[in-house]
Design a protein around this motif. Structure first.
Motif, mmCIF file in Angstrom:
data_model
loop_
_atom_site.group_PDB
_atom_site.id
_atom_site.type_symbol
_atom_site.label_atom_id
_atom_site.label_comp_id
_atom_site.label_asym_id
_atom_site.label_seq_id
_atom_site.Cartn_x
_atom_site.Cartn_y
_atom_site.Cartn_z
ATOM 1 N N PHE A 1 0.839 -1.194 0.000
ATOM 2 C CA PHE A 1 0.000 0.000 0.000
ATOM 3 C C PHE A 1 0.873 1.243 0.000
ATOM 4 C CE2 PHE A 1 -4.046 -1.923 2.115
ATOM 5 C CZ PHE A 1 -4.124 -2.831 1.058
ATOM 6 N N LEU A 2 0.504 2.226 -0.839
ATOM 7 C CA LEU A 2 1.271 3.471 -0.901
ATOM 8 C C LEU A 2 1.207 4.266 0.403
ATOM 9 C CD1 LEU A 2 0.613 4.832 -4.503
ATOM 10 C CD2 LEU A 2 2.813 4.207 -3.512
ATOM 11 N N VAL A 3 0.178 4.015 1.210
ATOM 12 C CA VAL A 3 0.069 4.726 2.490
ATOM 13 C C VAL A 3 0.920 4.066 3.562
ATOM 14 C CG1 VAL A 3 -2.207 5.658 2.019
ATOM 15 C CG2 VAL A 3 -2.003 3.393 3.061
ATOM 16 N N GLY A 4 1.510 2.906 3.250
ATOM 17 C CA GLY A 4 2.409 2.245 4.181
ATOM 18 C C GLY A 4 1.721 1.241 5.080
ATOM 19 N N GLY A 5 2.549 0.457 5.778
ATOM 20 C CA GLY A 5 2.044 -0.445 6.804
ATOM 21 C C GLY A 5 1.663 -1.829 6.349
ATOM 22 N N GLN A 6 1.555 -2.069 5.061
ATOM 23 C CA GLN A 6 1.142 -3.392 4.572
ATOM 24 C C GLN A 6 1.849 -3.710 3.269
ATOM 25 O OE1 GLN A 6 -3.061 -4.214 4.699
ATOM 26 N NE2 GLN A 6 -2.938 -5.766 3.100
ATOM 27 N N GLY A 7 2.457 -4.887 3.196
ATOM 28 C CA GLY A 7 3.145 -5.320 1.989
ATOM 29 C C GLY A 7 4.307 -6.235 2.332
ATOM 30 N N SER A 8 5.065 -6.622 1.322
ATOM 31 C CA SER A 8 6.221 -7.478 1.518
ATOM 32 C C SER A 8 7.161 -7.302 0.331
ATOM 33 C CB SER A 8 5.805 -8.938 1.669
ATOM 34 O OG SER A 8 6.909 -9.742 2.058
ATOM 35 N N VAL A 9 8.346 -7.922 0.416
ATOM 36 C CA VAL A 9 9.365 -7.661 -0.593
ATOM 37 C C VAL A 9 9.296 -8.620 -1.778
ATOM 38 C CG1 VAL A 9 10.944 -6.576 1.022
ATOM 39 C CG2 VAL A 9 11.062 -9.053 0.695
ATOM 40 N N PHE A 10 8.992 -9.886 -1.544
ATOM 41 C CA PHE A 10 9.012 -10.835 -2.655
ATOM 42 C C PHE A 10 7.946 -10.534 -3.720
ATOM 43 C CE2 PHE A 10 11.354 -13.514 0.440
ATOM 44 C CZ PHE A 10 12.502 -13.676 -0.313
ATOM 45 N N PRO A 11 6.731 -10.092 -3.349
ATOM 46 C CA PRO A 11 5.798 -9.654 -4.392
ATOM 47 C C PRO A 11 6.326 -8.495 -5.230
ATOM 48 C CG PRO A 11 4.615 -10.068 -2.361
ATOM 49 C CD PRO A 11 6.075 -10.127 -2.027
ATOM 50 N N THR A 12 7.142 -7.629 -4.631
ATOM 51 C CA THR A 12 7.776 -6.552 -5.406
ATOM 52 C C THR A 12 8.692 -7.132 -6.464
ATOM 53 O OG1 THR A 12 7.678 -4.955 -3.597
ATOM 54 C CG2 THR A 12 9.357 -4.595 -5.275
#
Length: 326
Positions: free
Chosen positions: A268-279
């Protein structure tokens, strides 16, 4: 009646599970779907040489996108990464006459320092990340153009270590690909298994709440912008080794591609949720799009940009709709 209700409940549960799957693995499903399509349309797509070229050519962007992901997870943004890549490559090329070690360390150190500047201005001076990193992008690009007098700086053949970093192999695997793999595993471990990683997610989710919990947001912001600057410099060094030159005009628009790969990966561009491998999957999806447009051979570079932008917009809308349904 009861059977109808149970079927409806089962259908709702299945729909939610499918939505979760598409949210977490949507970009991977798109990558696989595009690969299947390409394998039928282009005979050369599935050749080991072509697949290895896709990974090697996008390794530098993957390094930059990793730093961008960590910054976005903290609730920030870094628009300076493309310019820092160019500066890091130029500095490495200028120092290559003094040896590969000096060139590599100098290139990375120069951009790490600017990453520290970004972090201090965002955390201590409390300036908006968009404004700070936009200024740094302009300053770094101008510095790269100034010290090179707007020309490419060739890497001398004596700097074999620098060239090996960009063109070398360990076994049958390109060195840049191995660097990407090591960095992503290390970043995943840092984000999910260390206190710093927990703090990155915390301030990205709610900075004020994290401060009340004892987190120091200023230290975290300084760390993530320093990390992004360091990775941009590393990408620039690898790019200089691959091209055999430091180019002050290199990496134009990479900040946009890095943000696109991060968002496509579900961060999410607002931060707080995500991970590196999907990037990383998002980077490969971008690289595959470039590769397919080149294999098509009938589309001009300008129309390739239009088609790529339209595709990225579709992917982002798709991800957003799935997230809203969940």
């Amino acid at each position: 009646m009861a059977a109808t209700r149970s079927l409806a409940v089962a259908g709702m549960r299945l729909s939610k599970r499918l939505a979760r799957l598409l949210t977490s693995q949507g970009v991977l499903l798109m990558l696989l779907s595009l690969a299947v399509f390409a394998s039928f349309r282009y005979e050369t797509f599935l050749t080991p040489l072509n697949l290895m070229n896709i990974m090697r050519q996008n390794s530098m962007l993957a390094i930059v996108a990793l730093g961008m992901t960590v910054v976005i997870l903290s609730g920030g943004i870094d628009l300076s990464v493309g310019s820092l890549v160019a500066l890091g490559g130029v500095v490495a090329a200028l120092l290559a006459g003094q040896g590969s070690f000096v060139a590599i360390v100098g290139g990375i150190a120069s951009t790490t320092l600017l990453g520290v500047v970004n972090g201090l201005l965002v955390s201590r001076a409390r300036l908006q990340p968009f404004v700070v990193t936009l200024f740094t992008a302009s300053a770094a690009r101008g510095l790269a153009l100034s010290i090179t007098e707007e020309r490419s700086i060739a890497v001398p053949s004596a700097a074999s270590g620098l060239v090996w970093l960009g063109r070398g192999f360990i076994g049958f695997v390109p060195v840049p690909v191995l660097i990407v793999a090591l960095l992503y595993f290390a970043a995943w471990f840092m984000l999910h298994k260390s206190r710093l990683g927990l703090h990155v997610f915390a301030i990205g989710d709610n900075e004020e709440a994290s401060r009340l919990m004892g987190v120091n947001p200023n230290r975290v912001k300084l760390a993530v912008y320093t990390f992004s600057g360091m990775l941009s410099g590393l990408a620039g060094v690898v790019l200089a080794g691959r091209l055999g030159a430091g180019q002050p005009v290199a990496a134009f628009g990479w900040e946009t591609d890095a943000i696109a790969a991060t968002v496509m990966g579900g961060t999410f561009l607002v931060g707080g949720q995500g991970s590196v491998f999907p990037t990383l999957v998002g980077v490969l999806l971008l690289g595959m799009m470039y590769n397919l447009l080149n294999l098509e051979g009938t589309i001009t570079p300008w129309w390739q940009l239009v088609l790529r932008g339209g595709f990225l917009l579709m992917v982002v809308i798709f991800q957003q709709r799935i997230a809203q349904r969940e």
